[in-house]
Write a protein that holds these residues in place. Structure first.
Motif, PDB file in Angstrom:
ATOM      1  N   VAL A  22       1.227  -1.061  -0.034  1.00 50.77           N
ATOM      2  CA  VAL A  22       0.681  -0.052   0.244  1.00 50.77           C
ATOM      3  C   VAL A  22       0.799   1.285  -0.301  1.00 50.77           C
ATOM      4  O   VAL A  22       0.326   2.397  -0.674  1.00 50.77           O
ATOM      5  CB  VAL A  22      -0.600   0.389   1.115  1.00 50.77           C
ATOM      6  CG1 VAL A  22      -2.010   1.408   1.098  1.00 50.77           C
ATOM      7  CG2 VAL A  22      -2.256  -1.382   1.061  1.00 50.77           C
ATOM      8  N   THR A  23       2.151   1.184   0.698  1.00 51.10           N
ATOM      9  CA  THR A  23       3.128   2.092   1.028  1.00 51.10           C
ATOM     10  C   THR A  23       3.501   2.587  -0.748  1.00 51.10           C
ATOM     11  O   THR A  23       3.458   3.713  -0.417  1.00 51.10           O
ATOM     12  CB  THR A  23       4.562   2.215   1.949  1.00 51.10           C
ATOM     13  OG1 THR A  23       3.549   2.210   3.253  1.00 51.10           O
ATOM     14  CG2 THR A  23       4.874   3.530   2.612  1.00 51.10           C
ATOM     15  N   CYS A  24       3.787   1.369  -0.936  1.00 52.81           N
ATOM     16  CA  CYS A  24       4.826   2.125  -2.649  1.00 52.81           C
ATOM     17  C   CYS A  24       3.444   2.926  -3.213  1.00 52.81           C
ATOM     18  O   CYS A  24       4.332   3.068  -4.394  1.00 52.81           O
ATOM     19  CB  CYS A  24       5.017   0.575  -2.857  1.00 52.81           C
ATOM     20  SG  CYS A  24       6.432  -0.565  -2.599  1.00 52.81           S
ATOM     21  N   VAL A  25       2.170   2.234  -3.709  1.00 51.34           N
ATOM     22  CA  VAL A  25       1.455   3.088  -4.489  1.00 51.34           C
ATOM     23  C   VAL A  25       0.752   3.691  -4.018  1.00 51.34           C
ATOM     24  O   VAL A  25       0.547   4.609  -4.890  1.00 51.34           O
ATOM     25  CB  VAL A  25       0.235   1.717  -4.532  1.00 51.34           C
ATOM     26  CG1 VAL A  25      -1.654   2.279  -4.971  1.00 51.34           C
ATOM     27  CG2 VAL A  25       0.333   0.468  -4.852  1.00 51.34           C
ATOM     28  N   LEU A  26       0.803   4.194  -2.949  1.00 55.08           N
ATOM     29  CA  LEU A  26       0.649   5.907  -2.734  1.00 55.08           C
ATOM     30  C   LEU A  26       1.943   6.818  -2.910  1.00 55.08           C
ATOM     31  O   LEU A  26       2.308   7.286  -3.540  1.00 55.08           O
ATOM     32  CB  LEU A  26       0.780   5.621  -0.700  1.00 55.08           C
ATOM     33  CG  LEU A  26      -0.171   5.144  -0.809  1.00 55.08           C
ATOM     34  CD1 LEU A  26      -1.316   5.258   0.976  1.00 55.08           C
ATOM     35  CD2 LEU A  26      -2.104   5.680  -0.746  1.00 55.08           C
ATOM     36  N   PHE A  27       2.888   5.813  -2.926  1.00 56.08           N
ATOM     37  CA  PHE A  27       4.327   6.700  -3.002  1.00 56.08           C
ATOM     38  C   PHE A  27       4.311   6.701  -4.561  1.00 56.08           C
ATOM     39  O   PHE A  27       4.930   8.441  -4.858  1.00 56.08           O
ATOM     40  CB  PHE A  27       5.673   6.083  -2.806  1.00 56.08           C
ATOM     41  CG  PHE A  27       6.896   6.769  -2.823  1.00 56.08           C
ATOM     42  CD1 PHE A  27       7.218   7.334  -1.862  1.00 56.08           C
ATOM     43  CD2 PHE A  27       7.319   6.804  -4.072  1.00 56.08           C
ATOM     44  CE1 PHE A  27       8.503   8.597  -2.088  1.00 56.08           C
ATOM     45  CE2 PHE A  27       8.819   7.218  -4.282  1.00 56.08           C
ATOM     46  CZ  PHE A  27       8.671   8.221  -3.367  1.00 56.08           C
TER      47      PHE A  27
END
Length: 316
Positions: A22-27
């Motif tokens: 999720v963090t990678c997608v948000l980034f």
């Protein structure tokens, strides 16, 4: 003896990997939204004058920010005693810089605009040293010097050294980056206690009104001549780039260290160059690739805290 993981351990591992994903997608969303902002501005000012374009973008974004203040129960007004700072944020962070960006993109490609604006964290470093008395390490000075030399070579390689309009566009964009750098440092100094939502909502609404009214008086825009494509760009800038990018960035602030998140400023220019070259049918020259790489690498070096390099140097 069974070596299989217990169900609770597997669930914990899955949650951990899911959080990372999720963090990678948000980034990636932040990098894409900010990387496409510059092309959005370029399309908007094709048929909308720069003052009016900046104002309409903020007027589109303001109701959504206002809704955020209600949903998150954040105050709309700055704290007492912050009126001067409020005026600076309204004028020095939103009104003037975004007009300069819009005006600059009338003469400069969207990719080059993103590269120029990527120098903003460098100005943060400089203003932090002057106003907050923070120390600048020698390697950061080296990175700044080489980075700006690479930026000069990019400008020369793009042929703007002979084009006065292009030079003025470059100056406008750099001035916007300088003002944003100053705003971030003054915010750290005088506005650290202000909610991020409060910081954006009322200033963006007032800036939208000021820019739009000034545009009506000076530019006298003919709304019948505004293309559907420019309207689409304004909606995209107001909703996706301004509000959507802000929300995702705010979420990432709680998930990533500031030093990691700051590398968004190194990644989005690359996206902007690629997308801008495709849309504007400009070939990406070898010189642009080389000097852009040097520029972004040197600016990335300035983001590394001196104590981090010292600690790693001692470890080696």
């Amino acid at each position: 003896m069974s070596t299989s993981l217990a169900p609770s351990a597997l669930e914990s591992a899955h949650r951990s990997w899911a959080a990372i994903a999720v963090t990678c997608v948000l980034f990636a969303i932040v990098c894409l939204s900010w990387g496409t902002t510059w092309l959005g501005i370029k399309i908007a000012v094709e048929t909308v004058p720069p003052l009016t374009a900046a104002g309409l973008r903020f007027l589109i974004a303001f109701p959504l920010f206002l809704a955020l203040t209600l949903v998150c129960r954040e105050p709309l007004y700055f704290p007492k005693g912050k009126r001067g700072f409020f005026a600076f944020v309204t004028l020095g962070y939103f009104t003037i810089p975004y007009y300069l960006l819009n005006h600059g993109e009338m003469f400069v490609s969207s990719g080059l605009t993103a590269l120029l604006f990527s120098a903003m964290p460098v100005f943060i470093l400089i203003f932090s040293a002057v106003l907050l008395k923070e120390r600048i390490a020698l390697f950061q000075v080296f990175g700044i010097g080489i980075g700006f030399f690479a930026l000069y070579m990019i400008i020369v390689s793009q042929g703007l050294h002979l084009d006065y309009a292009g030079i003025f566009g470059v100056a406008a964009i750099l001035a916007a980056a300088i003002m944003h750098g100053l705003a971030y440092v003054l915010t750290k100094k005088d506005g650290a206690d202000i909610s991020v939502i409060t910081y954006n909502t009322l200033p963006i609404g007032i800036a939208g009104v000021l820019l739009t009214l000034t545009g009506f008086i000076i530019e006298r825009p003919d709304f019948s001549e505004i293309s559907v494509r420019s309207w689409g760009a304004l909606v995209y800038l107001g909703i996706v780039a301004s509000v959507g990018g802000f929300i995702v960035y705010f979420v990432l602030l709680k998930r990533l260290r500031p030093i990691v998140l700051s590398f968004v400023f190194i990644i989005f220019p690359v996206i902007a160059i690629i997308i801008g070259a495709w849309y504007e049918s400009h070939a990406i020259s070898r010189e642009l690739i080389i000097y852009s790489g040097i520029l972004l690498a040197c600016f990335a070096i300035t983001k590394l805290p001196a104590r981090w390099l010292v600690r790693n140097g001692e470890a080696s």
